[in-house]
Scaffold this active site. Structure first.
Site, PDB file in Angstrom:
ATOM      1  N   ILE A  44       0.821  -1.219   0.000  1.00 31.53           N
ATOM      2  CA  ILE A  44       0.000   0.000   0.000  1.00 31.53           C
ATOM      3  C   ILE A  44       0.851   1.263   0.000  1.00 31.53           C
ATOM      4  O   ILE A  44       0.334   2.369  -0.095  1.00 31.53           O
ATOM      5  CB  ILE A  44      -0.980   0.043   1.201  1.00 31.53           C
ATOM      6  CG1 ILE A  44      -0.245  -0.264   2.515  1.00 31.53           C
ATOM      7  CG2 ILE A  44      -2.126  -0.925   0.978  1.00 31.53           C
ATOM      8  CD1 ILE A  44      -1.115  -0.099   3.751  1.00 31.53           C
ATOM      9  N   GLY A  45       2.165   1.101   0.066  1.00 30.50           N
ATOM     10  CA  GLY A  45       3.003   2.299   0.025  1.00 30.50           C
ATOM     11  C   GLY A  45       4.462   1.930  -0.069  1.00 30.50           C
ATOM     12  O   GLY A  45       4.861   0.803   0.257  1.00 30.50           O
ATOM     13  N   LYS A  46       5.255   2.892  -0.544  1.00 26.11           N
ATOM     14  CA  LYS A  46       6.701   2.693  -0.563  1.00 26.11           C
ATOM     15  C   LYS A  46       7.309   3.899   0.130  1.00 26.11           C
ATOM     16  O   LYS A  46       7.137   5.023  -0.325  1.00 26.11           O
ATOM     17  CB  LYS A  46       7.214   2.609  -2.003  1.00 26.11           C
ATOM     18  CG  LYS A  46       6.758   1.364  -2.743  1.00 26.11           C
ATOM     19  CD  LYS A  46       7.391   1.292  -4.132  1.00 26.11           C
ATOM     20  CE  LYS A  46       7.178  -0.039  -4.809  1.00 26.11           C
ATOM     21  NZ  LYS A  46       5.799  -0.281  -5.242  1.00 26.11           N
ATOM     22  N   GLY A  88      11.653   1.486   2.552  1.00 24.39           N
ATOM     23  CA  GLY A  88      11.022   0.166   2.601  1.00 24.39           C
ATOM     24  C   GLY A  88       9.594   0.193   2.088  1.00 24.39           C
ATOM     25  O   GLY A  88       9.041   1.250   1.820  1.00 24.39           O
ATOM     26  N   ASP A 109      10.160  15.322   7.402  1.00 23.22           N
ATOM     27  CA  ASP A 109       9.770  14.977   6.030  1.00 23.22           C
ATOM     28  C   ASP A 109       8.265  15.179   5.852  1.00 23.22           C
ATOM     29  O   ASP A 109       7.553  14.297   5.367  1.00 23.22           O
ATOM     30  CB  ASP A 109      10.192  13.552   5.688  1.00 23.22           C
ATOM     31  CG  ASP A 109      10.328  13.326   4.173  1.00 23.22           C
ATOM     32  OD1 ASP A 109      10.262  14.316   3.408  1.00 23.22           O
ATOM     33  OD2 ASP A 109      10.482  12.163   3.756  1.00 23.22           O
TER      34      ASP A 109
END
Length: 264
Positions: free
Chosen positions: A17-19, A23, A133
């Site tokens: 569902i995400g990068k 990772g 971030d």
């Protein structure tokens, strides 16, 4: 490589569902309870011992945080090849995705989101944590519209911000277009640098991209440092124009805190 279908202890990994910057994140089922969680899997094979220990420290940091506007950290499991960080699953994905799907957002909705971002940041900053971030991709929402700050991929405790010697531009923490000028110039990040990134994120939600996005990373970094203020969208309300100018004060010591902006 895609680890979907693997089982780690009582967790079974599902779709990606995400990068993140270090990772992949999987939608995951707790096979004992039926809870759906997210697991961020960080490959360990090319990491130095120090890096792994700093990761473990980061997890310890996440473990103590508890606030409605922060993704809840649940557990971590270290296997031979991966560090698996078990996180609260936030079903709606990121605001960057929302903008991709629905186009740029109205000021009134951005205000609702940003108020919660500032609540989360105020909490982090009082805990001595700098996010480092902040951008649309790291701000998740639930289906009810609650905002959760995610991916403290480079969050550090204040006072622990001693840079390793030999670091250069490529290692500057954060993402170029959202980055505060003082961070680009290698000053240690501070709560004020998160506030600059909030300003860039507002422009991202309003127009579809942060300031200077039409430039390559290096010229963008140069302009962030050189320009008195990033270019602001033309057709904003005076209140938002004013708010952004407070986020984009060049001198971090005069930039407003999350708490002050919440009262603004």
């Amino acid at each position: 490589k895609d680890q979907s279908g693997t089982t780690i202890k009582n967790y079974k990994l599902g779709e990606i569902i995400g990068k993140g910057n270090n990772g992949k994140v999987y939608k995951t089922l707790n096979m004992d309870t039926g809870d759906v969680v997210a697991i961020k899997q960080i490959p360990l094979h090319n990491m130095a011992k120090e890096e792994i220990s700093s990761m473990m420290k980061e997890i310890e940091l996440l473990n103590h945080l508890d606030h409605a506007n922060i993704v809840k950290y649940l557990a971590s499991i270290k296997t031979k090849d991966y560090l698996n960080i078990v996180l609260e699953y936030v079903e709606n994905g990121s605001l960057a995705n929302t903008v991709k799907k629905f186009g740029s957002l109205p000021e009134s909705l951005i205000a609702i989101y940003i108020e919660q971002v500032l609540q989360g940041l105020h909490y982090l900053h009082t805990q001595g944590v700098i996010h480092r971030d902040i951008k649309g991709a790291n701000i998740l929402t639930t289906k009810e519209g609650t905002v959760k700050l995610a991916d403290f991929g480079v969050a550090t405790r204040m006072g622990d911000a001693t840079a390793l010697p030999g670091k250069d531009y490529h290692d500057v923490a954060g993402t170029p277009y959202w980055m505060a000028p003082e961070v680009i110039e290698m000053s240690p990040a501070s709560p004020a640098s998160d506030i600059w990134s909030v300003g860039a994120t507002i422009i991202e939600l309003l127009t579809g991209s942060p300031p200077y996005f039409d430039l390559a990373a290096m010229p963008a970094l140069f302009r962030i440092v050189q320009d008195p203020c990033p270019p602001l969208p033309k057709d904003m309300s005076p209140a938002l124009d004013d708010f952004l100018k407070l986020c984009f004060r060049k001198d971090p010591s005069t930039r407003l805190t999350a708490k002050q902006l919440l009262d603004h």
